[in-house]
Design an enzyme around this catalytic site. Structure first.
Site, PDB file in Angstrom:
ATOM      1  N   ARG A  70      44.544  47.540  47.343  1.00  0.00           N
ATOM      2  CA  ARG A  70      45.020  48.726  48.053  1.00  0.00           C
ATOM      3  C   ARG A  70      44.120  49.140  49.205  1.00  0.00           C
ATOM      4  O   ARG A  70      44.457  50.048  49.966  1.00  0.00           O
ATOM      5  CB  ARG A  70      45.132  49.902  47.062  1.00  0.00           C
ATOM      6  N   HIS A 107      30.699  37.277  41.220  1.00  0.00           N
ATOM      7  CA  HIS A 107      30.922  35.935  41.761  1.00  0.00           C
ATOM      8  C   HIS A 107      31.549  36.077  43.144  1.00  0.00           C
ATOM      9  O   HIS A 107      32.772  36.025  43.295  1.00  0.00           O
ATOM     10  CB  HIS A 107      31.837  35.131  40.831  1.00  0.00           C
ATOM     11  N   GLU A 136      26.989  34.472  40.416  1.00  0.00           N
ATOM     12  CA  GLU A 136      27.570  33.145  40.308  1.00  0.00           C
ATOM     13  C   GLU A 136      28.086  32.698  41.674  1.00  0.00           C
ATOM     14  O   GLU A 136      28.493  33.528  42.491  1.00  0.00           O
ATOM     15  CB  GLU A 136      28.750  33.149  39.329  1.00  0.00           C
ATOM     16  N   THR A 184      39.804  30.054  40.302  1.00  0.00           N
ATOM     17  CA  THR A 184      38.752  30.432  39.372  1.00  0.00           C
ATOM     18  C   THR A 184      37.972  29.174  39.020  1.00  0.00           C
ATOM     19  O   THR A 184      38.417  28.051  39.321  1.00  0.00           O
ATOM     20  CB  THR A 184      39.329  31.082  38.103  1.00  0.00           C
ATOM     21  N   HIS A 218      33.988  31.914  30.256  1.00  0.00           N
ATOM     22  CA  HIS A 218      35.317  31.574  30.761  1.00  0.00           C
ATOM     23  C   HIS A 218      36.333  31.593  29.616  1.00  0.00           C
ATOM     24  O   HIS A 218      36.313  30.764  28.728  1.00  0.00           O
ATOM     25  CB  HIS A 218      35.367  30.218  31.461  1.00  0.00           C
ATOM     26  N   GLY A 260      34.583  38.472  31.999  1.00  0.00           N
ATOM     27  CA  GLY A 260      35.153  39.362  32.993  1.00  0.00           C
ATOM     28  C   GLY A 260      36.627  39.627  32.799  1.00  0.00           C
ATOM     29  O   GLY A 260      37.037  40.714  32.402  1.00  0.00           O
TER      30      GLY A 260
END
Length: 239
Positions: free
Chosen positions: A18, A43, A70, A100, A190, A213
């Site tokens: 946004r 990251h 990262e 990713t 991950h 995350g």
């Protein structure tokens, strides 16, 4: 107890959708620490589609736990981490257009490259970790890069876990034992989540830290950030 570093990239993704500054990434970094996380992970990517380089500079002064950055060690990334000086840099082999992280380093073919990069980071006093698949040969070679740690890429574990937890965890147990024998400390990350994290933490020897995350921030939409962090922390207690 295994440490929990919360990756706040998804907070930045929502903000960027946004424009403006809602949700506030800096406040998120402060809050996850106040709510019990052991560290903050970011990251930054070349297109800055979530965490921006500007965010990294702003976040660094408010870190009172640990800061883990990262990324692929491009010249721009290396300039950033040398200036910011986080506690840990986790090197990932992502191409610039990767959605990713989806694979670990080939520490045989990229040995010299990693040795040079890690040497630069060590000269700055920065702890290093490299993103790795649970491949015994590659992990043995990872020790030759002079990295301090490896981060086990756990998406294959998470994918297989619902069907066969024991089969899913087996290569990661072997990888952790090999890494420890080679003198490497072990992180993981991950697709770890509230369903598969406890089993992973209980079975993987020598695990120092997990970085989570996407799943954690998604769970926070339902439970709230503080309760969610507490839920993940509870799963990291070894009985």
């Amino acid at each position: 107890m295994t440490k929990l570093s919360v990756n706040i990239n998804k907070i930045a993704t929502l903000r960027n959708s946004r424009g403006g500054n809602t949700p506030n990434v800096l406040k998120a970094a402060i809050d996850v620490q106040n709510f019990g996380a052991d560290g903050v992970t970011v990251h930054p990517r070349p297109d800055q589609r979530h965490i921006k380089y500007k965010d990294v500079y702003e976040i660094r002064p408010i870190i009172k736990t640990e800061f883990n950055i990262e990324g692929y060690p491009s010249p721009q990334f290396m300039e950033l981490v040398k200036a910011v000086h986080p506690h840990q840099v986790t090197l990932v082999p992502d191409p610039p257009d990767a959605l990713t992280s989806n694979s670990g380093w080939d520490t045989i073919n990229h040995l010299s490259f990693l040795q040079d990069i890690i040497g630069e980071l060590k000269e700055c006093g920065i702890r290093t970790s490299i993103f790795m698949d649970p491949d015994p040969d590659l992990i043995i070679n990872a020790a030759k890069t002079n990295t301090d740690r490896i981060e086990l890429y756990t998406e294959p574990y998470a994918t297989m876990y619902p069907q066969d937890p024991e089969k899913a965890i087996a290569p990661f147990i072997e990888a952790a034992n090999i890494a420890n024998k080679a003198g490497l400390r072990i992180n993981a990350g991950h697709d770890l989540n509230l369903q598969n994290l406890k089993f992973f933490n209980e079975r993987i020897p020598f695990l120092k830290e997990v970085s989570i995350g996407h799943a954690l921030i998604s769970d926070a939409l339902y439970y709230g950030l503080e309760l969610t962090i507490n839920k993940y922390k509870e799963l990291l207690i070894r009985e």
